[in-house]
Design an enzyme around this catalytic site. Structure first.
Site, PDB file in Angstrom:
ATOM      1  N   ASP A  16     -67.500  66.773 -37.901  1.00  0.00           N
ATOM      2  CA  ASP A  16     -67.067  66.725 -36.492  1.00  0.00           C
ATOM      3  C   ASP A  16     -65.968  67.752 -36.219  1.00  0.00           C
ATOM      4  O   ASP A  16     -65.171  68.066 -37.105  1.00  0.00           O
ATOM      5  CB  ASP A  16     -66.579  65.303 -36.174  1.00  0.00           C
ATOM      6  CG  ASP A  16     -66.457  65.068 -34.673  1.00  0.00           C
ATOM      7  OD1 ASP A  16     -67.162  65.746 -33.888  1.00  0.00           O
ATOM      8  OD2 ASP A  16     -65.645  64.212 -34.286  1.00  0.00           O
ATOM      9  N   HIS A  33     -70.550  75.576 -33.146  1.00  0.00           N
ATOM     10  CA  HIS A  33     -71.688  75.052 -33.921  1.00  0.00           C
ATOM     11  C   HIS A  33     -72.167  76.086 -34.944  1.00  0.00           C
ATOM     12  O   HIS A  33     -72.554  75.737 -36.061  1.00  0.00           O
ATOM     13  CB  HIS A  33     -72.819  74.623 -32.988  1.00  0.00           C
ATOM     14  CG  HIS A  33     -72.438  73.470 -32.096  1.00  0.00           C
ATOM     15  ND1 HIS A  33     -71.834  72.327 -32.593  1.00  0.00           N
ATOM     16  CD2 HIS A  33     -72.543  73.277 -30.757  1.00  0.00           C
ATOM     17  CE1 HIS A  33     -71.589  71.489 -31.591  1.00  0.00           C
ATOM     18  NE2 HIS A  33     -72.001  72.048 -30.467  1.00  0.00           N
ATOM     19  N   LEU A 127     -79.173  69.479 -56.544  1.00  0.00           N
ATOM     20  CA  LEU A 127     -78.389  68.717 -55.567  1.00  0.00           C
ATOM     21  C   LEU A 127     -79.376  68.091 -54.590  1.00  0.00           C
ATOM     22  O   LEU A 127     -80.292  68.774 -54.103  1.00  0.00           O
ATOM     23  CB  LEU A 127     -77.431  69.651 -54.810  1.00  0.00           C
ATOM     24  CG  LEU A 127     -76.675  69.004 -53.633  1.00  0.00           C
ATOM     25  CD1 LEU A 127     -75.611  68.031 -54.138  1.00  0.00           C
ATOM     26  CD2 LEU A 127     -76.024  70.064 -52.741  1.00  0.00           C
TER      27      LEU A 127
HETATM   28  C1  IPE Z   1     -70.686  62.377 -34.682  1.00  0.00           C
HETATM   29  O1  IPE Z   1     -69.863  63.176 -33.907  1.00  0.00           O
HETATM   30  C2  IPE Z   1     -72.036  63.000 -34.823  1.00  0.00           C
HETATM   31  C3  IPE Z   1     -72.111  64.211 -35.631  1.00  0.00           C
HETATM   32  C4  IPE Z   1     -71.100  64.769 -36.262  1.00  0.00           C
HETATM   33  C5  IPE Z   1     -73.416  64.789 -35.739  1.00  0.00           C
HETATM   34  P1  IPE Z   1     -69.716  62.953 -32.344  1.00  0.00           P
HETATM   35  O2  IPE Z   1     -68.790  64.020 -31.842  1.00  0.00           O
HETATM   36  O3  IPE Z   1     -71.041  62.866 -31.701  1.00  0.00           O
HETATM   37  O4  IPE Z   1     -69.023  61.518 -32.283  1.00  0.00           O
HETATM   38  P2  IPE Z   1     -68.113  60.838 -31.181  1.00  0.00           P
HETATM   39  O5  IPE Z   1     -68.784  61.070 -29.846  1.00  0.00           O
HETATM   40  O6  IPE Z   1     -66.784  61.514 -31.230  1.00  0.00           O
HETATM   41  O7  IPE Z   1     -68.023  59.418 -31.591  1.00  0.00           O
HETATM   42  C1  IPE Z   2     -69.880  68.043 -34.322  1.00  0.00           C
HETATM   43  O1  IPE Z   2     -68.956  68.726 -33.540  1.00  0.00           O
HETATM   44  C2  IPE Z   2     -71.274  68.588 -34.154  1.00  0.00           C
HETATM   45  C3  IPE Z   2     -72.191  67.679 -33.439  1.00  0.00           C
HETATM   46  C4  IPE Z   2     -71.882  66.486 -33.023  1.00  0.00           C
HETATM   47  C5  IPE Z   2     -73.516  68.170 -33.207  1.00  0.00           C
HETATM   48  P1  IPE Z   2     -68.706  68.347 -32.011  1.00  0.00           P
HETATM   49  O2  IPE Z   2     -69.646  69.171 -31.169  1.00  0.00           O
HETATM   50  O3  IPE Z   2     -68.780  66.893 -31.795  1.00  0.00           O
HETATM   51  O4  IPE Z   2     -67.228  68.861 -31.814  1.00  0.00           O
HETATM   52  P2  IPE Z   2     -66.062  68.166 -30.985  1.00  0.00           P
HETATM   53  O5  IPE Z   2     -65.936  66.777 -31.513  1.00  0.00           O
HETATM   54  O6  IPE Z   2     -66.478  68.202 -29.555  1.00  0.00           O
HETATM   55  O7  IPE Z   2     -64.872  69.002 -31.272  1.00  0.00           O
HETATM   56 MG    MG Z   3     -67.407  65.401 -31.883  1.00  0.00          MG
END
Ligand code: IPE
Ligand code: IPE
Ligand code: MG
Length: 242
Positions: A16, A33, A127
């Site tokens: 995240d 991303h 792995l």
């Molecule tokens: C969790 O992150 C999902 C992934 C890392 C793929 P999110 O950014 O979607 O989670 P929330 O919304 O903060 O709970």
């Molecule tokens: C995690 O990073 C990737 C996915 C959930 C696909 P985020 O896109 O949730 O990044 P933040 O949490 O908004 O910084």
């Molecule tokens: Mg996120």
């Protein structure tokens, strides 16, 4: 790090913080991303080098479809590109790739890419890399229950035959050991619907580091933290059994 440290054999990661990383750099979320996918490649290599046998990463949740459509489209493009470009290298590095999640939401090109990647790497044993895409812990449990329900109506299963082991065998993660360590980057201290059944006794590690910044040093810090944990699984420490 010393070689005698207790290491997890299965690590799960909630990757995240991509969006906030991009924002900090004054870049669009898509760049975050992209940088996140580079961090994943680095981490796969670092985890493999440390002799850890299984890595399960959360790449796209069943709730992430609710993001703006441009972001979802970009994430799917990134995923398809990775399927086309990165699988050969994973195969050369003896990585066995598997996907967990509900595949029916993806288009034919992506579903086919996933199938080919799994077939190409299935004999590898360096792995075990599980990538969670369109994954939701609630959905996984409900699908398992539906499947058991079908087996009962078909007369091949009786309700009293349902054990924890049989239930686990109907989850996307069938055959995999439970994670020993869950790492979540990006500062949030929640599971966000990841591996709800499987994390029952997993050690949790949260770091403010944003996923695109996560590197070998951060991994080693998490591993050192894990090595200090005392896992009890509801029982008492070994010495106190005497
Ligand atoms: C969790 O992150 C999902 C992934 C890392 C793929 P999110 O950014 O979607 O989670 P929330 O919304 O903060 O709970
Ligand atoms: C995690 O990073 C990737 C996915 C959930 C696909 P985020 O896109 O949730 O990044 P933040 O949490 O908004 O910084
Ligand atoms: Mg996120």
């Amino acid at each position: 790090m010393t070689e005698s440290m207790v290491r997890p054999s299965h690590i799960a990661i909630v990757m995240d913080g991509n969006g906030r990383w991009a924002e900090q750099q004054g870049q669009p979320r898509s760049q975050g991303h992209q940088a996140g996918s580079d961090a994943l490649k680095r981490t796969v290599e670092a985890v493999g080098k440390r002799g850890i046998s299984t890595l399960t990463v959360y790449a796209f949740s069943s709730e992430n479809w609710q993001r703006p459509s441009v972001e979802v489209k970009h994430l799917l493009e990134l995923f398809l590109n990775a399927l086309n470009r990165d699988v050969a290298e994973l195969d050369e590095n003896n990585v066995c790739l598997r996907f967990i999640g509900n595949r029916s939401a993806f288009n034919a090109a992506i579903r086919d890419g996933m199938r080919r990647a799994e077939a190409k790497t299935r004999e590898n044993d360096g792995l075990f890399l599980n990538v969670a895409v369109n994954y939701g812990g609630h959905a996984e449990i409900v699908e398992a229950v539906q499947q058991l329900g079908h087996e009962i109506t078909q007369g091949v299963l009786r309700p009293e035959q349902i054990t924890e082991a049989l239930f686990e065998d109907r989850l996307y993660t069938r055959g995999l050991p439970a994670p020993d360590l869950l790492i979540r980057t990006g500062g949030e201290q929640r599971l966000s619907n990841f591996l709800l059944w499987q994390l029952a006794y997993t050690e949790l590690y949260f770091t403010d580091t944003l996923w695109p910044d996560f590197d070998e040093q951060h991994l080693d810090i998490a591993l050192a933290d894990f090595a200090k944990r005392q896992r009890r699984f509801g029982t008492l420490p070994q010495a106190e059994h005497a």
